[in-house]
Design a protein around this motif. Structure first.
Motif, PDB file in Angstrom:
ATOM      1  N   LEU A 115       5.671  -5.603   0.891  1.00  0.00           N
ATOM      2  CA  LEU A 115       6.231  -4.264   1.092  1.00  0.00           C
ATOM      3  C   LEU A 115       7.077  -4.211   2.355  1.00  0.00           C
ATOM      4  N   SER A 116       8.122  -3.399   2.312  1.00  0.00           N
ATOM      5  CA  SER A 116       8.957  -3.164   3.482  1.00  0.00           C
ATOM      6  C   SER A 116       8.592  -1.814   4.092  1.00  0.00           C
ATOM      7  N   GLU A 117       9.158  -1.539   5.262  1.00  0.00           N
ATOM      8  CA  GLU A 117       8.905  -0.237   5.891  1.00  0.00           C
ATOM      9  C   GLU A 117       9.428   0.900   5.025  1.00  0.00           C
ATOM     10  N   ASN A 118      10.471   0.642   4.265  1.00  0.00           N
ATOM     11  CA  ASN A 118      11.030   1.674   3.395  1.00  0.00           C
ATOM     12  C   ASN A 118      10.117   1.993   2.209  1.00  0.00           C
ATOM     13  N   ASP A 119       9.230   1.052   1.892  1.00  0.00           N
ATOM     14  CA  ASP A 119       8.316   1.279   0.773  1.00  0.00           C
ATOM     15  C   ASP A 119       7.164   2.213   1.142  1.00  0.00           C
ATOM     16  N   MET A 120       6.820   2.280   2.402  1.00  0.00           N
ATOM     17  CA  MET A 120       5.645   3.043   2.799  1.00  0.00           C
ATOM     18  C   MET A 120       5.795   4.550   2.552  1.00  0.00           C
ATOM     19  N   LEU A 171       4.929   5.267  -0.987  1.00  0.00           N
ATOM     20  CA  LEU A 171       3.499   5.294  -1.266  1.00  0.00           C
ATOM     21  C   LEU A 171       2.891   6.618  -0.839  1.00  0.00           C
ATOM     22  N   GLN A 172       3.331   7.133   0.316  1.00  0.00           N
ATOM     23  CA  GLN A 172       2.813   8.419   0.783  1.00  0.00           C
ATOM     24  C   GLN A 172       3.232   9.544  -0.158  1.00  0.00           C
ATOM     25  N   HIS A 173       4.458   9.463  -0.651  1.00  0.00           N
ATOM     26  CA  HIS A 173       4.929  10.476  -1.594  1.00  0.00           C
ATOM     27  C   HIS A 173       4.102  10.427  -2.874  1.00  0.00           C
ATOM     28  N   PHE A 174       3.759   9.219  -3.313  1.00  0.00           N
ATOM     29  CA  PHE A 174       2.949   9.102  -4.528  1.00  0.00           C
ATOM     30  C   PHE A 174       1.568   9.730  -4.330  1.00  0.00           C
ATOM     31  N   VAL A 175       0.996   9.589  -3.135  1.00  0.00           N
ATOM     32  CA  VAL A 175      -0.286  10.239  -2.849  1.00  0.00           C
ATOM     33  C   VAL A 175      -0.161  11.748  -3.042  1.00  0.00           C
ATOM     34  N   SER A 176       0.949  12.314  -2.582  1.00  0.00           N
ATOM     35  CA  SER A 176       1.184  13.751  -2.768  1.00  0.00           C
ATOM     36  C   SER A 176       1.354  14.092  -4.239  1.00  0.00           C
ATOM     37  N   VAL A 177       2.117  13.276  -4.960  1.00  0.00           N
ATOM     38  CA  VAL A 177       2.315  13.502  -6.399  1.00  0.00           C
ATOM     39  C   VAL A 177       0.972  13.504  -7.120  1.00  0.00           C
ATOM     40  N   LEU A 178       0.134  12.520  -6.801  1.00  0.00           N
ATOM     41  CA  LEU A 178      -1.158  12.413  -7.467  1.00  0.00           C
ATOM     42  C   LEU A 178      -2.065  13.582  -7.092  1.00  0.00           C
ATOM     43  N   PHE A 179      -2.002  14.009  -5.837  1.00  0.00           N
ATOM     44  CA  PHE A 179      -2.841  15.113  -5.365  1.00  0.00           C
ATOM     45  C   PHE A 179      -2.594  16.375  -6.184  1.00  0.00           C
ATOM     46  N   TRP A 180      -1.327  16.715  -6.405  1.00  0.00           N
ATOM     47  CA  TRP A 180      -1.006  17.944  -7.136  1.00  0.00           C
ATOM     48  C   TRP A 180      -1.111  17.766  -8.650  1.00  0.00           C
ATOM     49  N   THR A 201       2.111   8.949  11.784  1.00  0.00           N
ATOM     50  CA  THR A 201       0.849   8.225  11.647  1.00  0.00           C
ATOM     51  C   THR A 201       1.051   7.019  10.740  1.00  0.00           C
ATOM     52  N   PRO A 202       0.717   5.826  11.215  1.00  0.00           N
ATOM     53  CA  PRO A 202       0.987   4.616  10.417  1.00  0.00           C
ATOM     54  C   PRO A 202       0.056   4.462   9.223  1.00  0.00           C
ATOM     55  N   LEU A 203       0.516   3.665   8.270  1.00  0.00           N
ATOM     56  CA  LEU A 203      -0.265   3.311   7.090  1.00  0.00           C
ATOM     57  C   LEU A 203      -0.728   1.861   7.207  1.00  0.00           C
ATOM     58  N   THR A 204      -1.940   1.618   6.771  1.00  0.00           N
ATOM     59  CA  THR A 204      -2.502   0.267   6.785  1.00  0.00           C
ATOM     60  C   THR A 204      -3.110  -0.026   5.420  1.00  0.00           C
ATOM     61  N   ILE A 205      -2.903  -1.235   4.921  1.00  0.00           N
ATOM     62  CA  ILE A 205      -3.558  -1.664   3.688  1.00  0.00           C
ATOM     63  C   ILE A 205      -4.706  -2.595   4.060  1.00  0.00           C
ATOM     64  N   GLN A 206      -5.912  -2.161   3.748  1.00  0.00           N
ATOM     65  CA  GLN A 206      -7.116  -2.937   4.044  1.00  0.00           C
ATOM     66  C   GLN A 206      -7.560  -3.672   2.786  1.00  0.00           C
ATOM     67  N   VAL A 263      -7.047  -0.955  -0.199  1.00  0.00           N
ATOM     68  CA  VAL A 263      -7.201   0.456   0.142  1.00  0.00           C
ATOM     69  C   VAL A 263      -6.132   0.838   1.159  1.00  0.00           C
ATOM     70  N   LEU A 264      -5.381   1.881   0.850  1.00  0.00           N
ATOM     71  CA  LEU A 264      -4.358   2.394   1.759  1.00  0.00           C
ATOM     72  C   LEU A 264      -5.007   3.416   2.681  1.00  0.00           C
ATOM     73  N   ILE A 265      -4.818   3.238   3.985  1.00  0.00           N
ATOM     74  CA  ILE A 265      -5.434   4.131   4.961  1.00  0.00           C
ATOM     75  C   ILE A 265      -4.346   4.682   5.878  1.00  0.00           C
ATOM     76  N   ARG A 266      -4.324   5.997   6.057  1.00  0.00           N
ATOM     77  CA  ARG A 266      -3.435   6.587   7.055  1.00  0.00           C
ATOM     78  C   ARG A 266      -4.291   7.034   8.240  1.00  0.00           C
ATOM     79  N   ALA A 267      -4.059   6.401   9.369  1.00  0.00           N
ATOM     80  CA  ALA A 267      -4.777   6.714  10.603  1.00  0.00           C
ATOM     81  C   ALA A 267      -4.024   6.048  11.741  1.00  0.00           C
ATOM     82  N   ASN A 268      -4.217   6.550  12.943  1.00  0.00           N
ATOM     83  CA  ASN A 268      -3.463   6.025  14.076  1.00  0.00           C
ATOM     84  C   ASN A 268      -3.799   4.568  14.390  1.00  0.00           C
ATOM     85  N   LYS A 269      -5.059   4.200  14.246  1.00  0.00           N
ATOM     86  CA  LYS A 269      -5.435   2.809  14.515  1.00  0.00           C
ATOM     87  C   LYS A 269      -6.694   2.476  13.745  1.00  0.00           C
TER      88      LYS A 269
END
Length: 297
Positions: A96-101, A104-113, A183-188, A227-233
């Protein structure tokens, strides 16, 4: 001949394929009845997590599924990112590139609604907001000026088609807020030995009532192992067993259905929840506290 689709997945099939067995199937657990469908029969991703005509609207010309086509376009764009994650090594940033992140966040919003668990939140927004706040203006045919027509506005609010359209529109109406969130995204990554589990409410926010989708920290299983995680660290020493707790939360916050590749895993998780003697909110708080490095403010 009517080619309008009717099987409308609120959890997309491409996403569900990250939680299947080697035969691309899974078992379905009914959380309300507390039993597996058809005694643990294996189902394809096509078989569940959909609503019949969930995104179909009726017009003067008949049924129209343009809303479902809109979701399909989003799914087609983002599915390639999930494919990258499934096959890539972590040391390649999962391809993934920085442009892909942001996608992914937009998809989380799409799925939420998109999921039934949050339909009441959409209805609440419809009730509490003016139509212009959704980008909808009523204009006079004579002057082309914006007018207020309370009777017409109430009619639109109560129209089921307006509710269905908002499921697709809300992620785009709120997307600009993402630009202000750094807030950065991390894939664990977790071991693949655990059974795969998904549900009809897979996004975990620490706040249960009405989270801020583009600001609040979240945990979102991308596949059974990622698992995609959004958190500062993120805590640099995430314990492996926390994946079991994440699965437990996904199970306990499900609305109706949970998919799983091993029927025994559901029973194990239910027993764990009983032994924890925690509410779901307390369980979420514990998981976020474990994942996030408390030294970072």
């Amino acid at each position: 001949m009517n080619n309008t689709s009717w099987r409308h997945h609120y959890i997309p099939e491409f996403y569900l394929k990250g939680f299947t067995n080697e035969e691309n199937t899974f078992k379905i657990y009914d959380v309300q009845r507390k039993k597996f469908i058809r005694n643990g029969k294996d189902f394809s991703t096509k078989s569940y997590f959909f609503e019949e005509d969930g995104n179909t609207i009726l017009t003067d010309k008949g049924a129209d599924d343009f809303i479902e086509k809109g979701f399909a376009e989003i799914d087609n764009r983002v599915s390639s990112l999930f494919n990258k994650v499934r096959i890539a090594d972590s040391n390649t940033r999962f391809g993934l590139s920085e442009n892909d992140m942001p996608a992914l966040q937009h998809f989380v919003s799409v799925l939420f609604w998109r999921i039934p668990s949050n339909y009441d939140k959409i209805k609440k927004l419809i009730h509490e907001n003016e139509l212009h706040e959704f980008g909808l203006l009523i204009k006079s045919k004579l002057t082309n000026e914006t007018v207020r027509d309370e009777e017409l506005e109430n009619k639109i609010r109560n129209n089921p088609s307006f509710f269905k359209a908002l499921k697709l529109l809300l992620p785009n109406l709120t997307y600009k807020r993402l630009l202000d969130c750094d807030t950065p995204l991390t894939i664990q990554t977790f071991p693949k030995e655990l059974p795969a589990l998904c549900s009809d409410n897979p996004v975990i926010f620490e706040k249960s009532n009405f989270p801020d989708i583009y600001y609040d920290d979240f945990i979102f299983p991308l596949t059974n192992r990622h698992v995609l995680i959004r958190a500062n660290k993120i805590n640099p020493n995430v314990p492996v067993h926390i994946k079991i707790t994440i699965d437990l939360i996904v199970l306990k916050q499900a609305n109706k259905y949970v998919s799983c590749t091993d029927s025994k895993y559901i029973g194990m998780l239910e027993n764990l929840f009983a032994k924890q003697n925690m509410t779901l909110d307390k369980l979420k708080e514990m998981v976020f506290r474990t994942l996030i490095d408390s030294k970072i403010k």
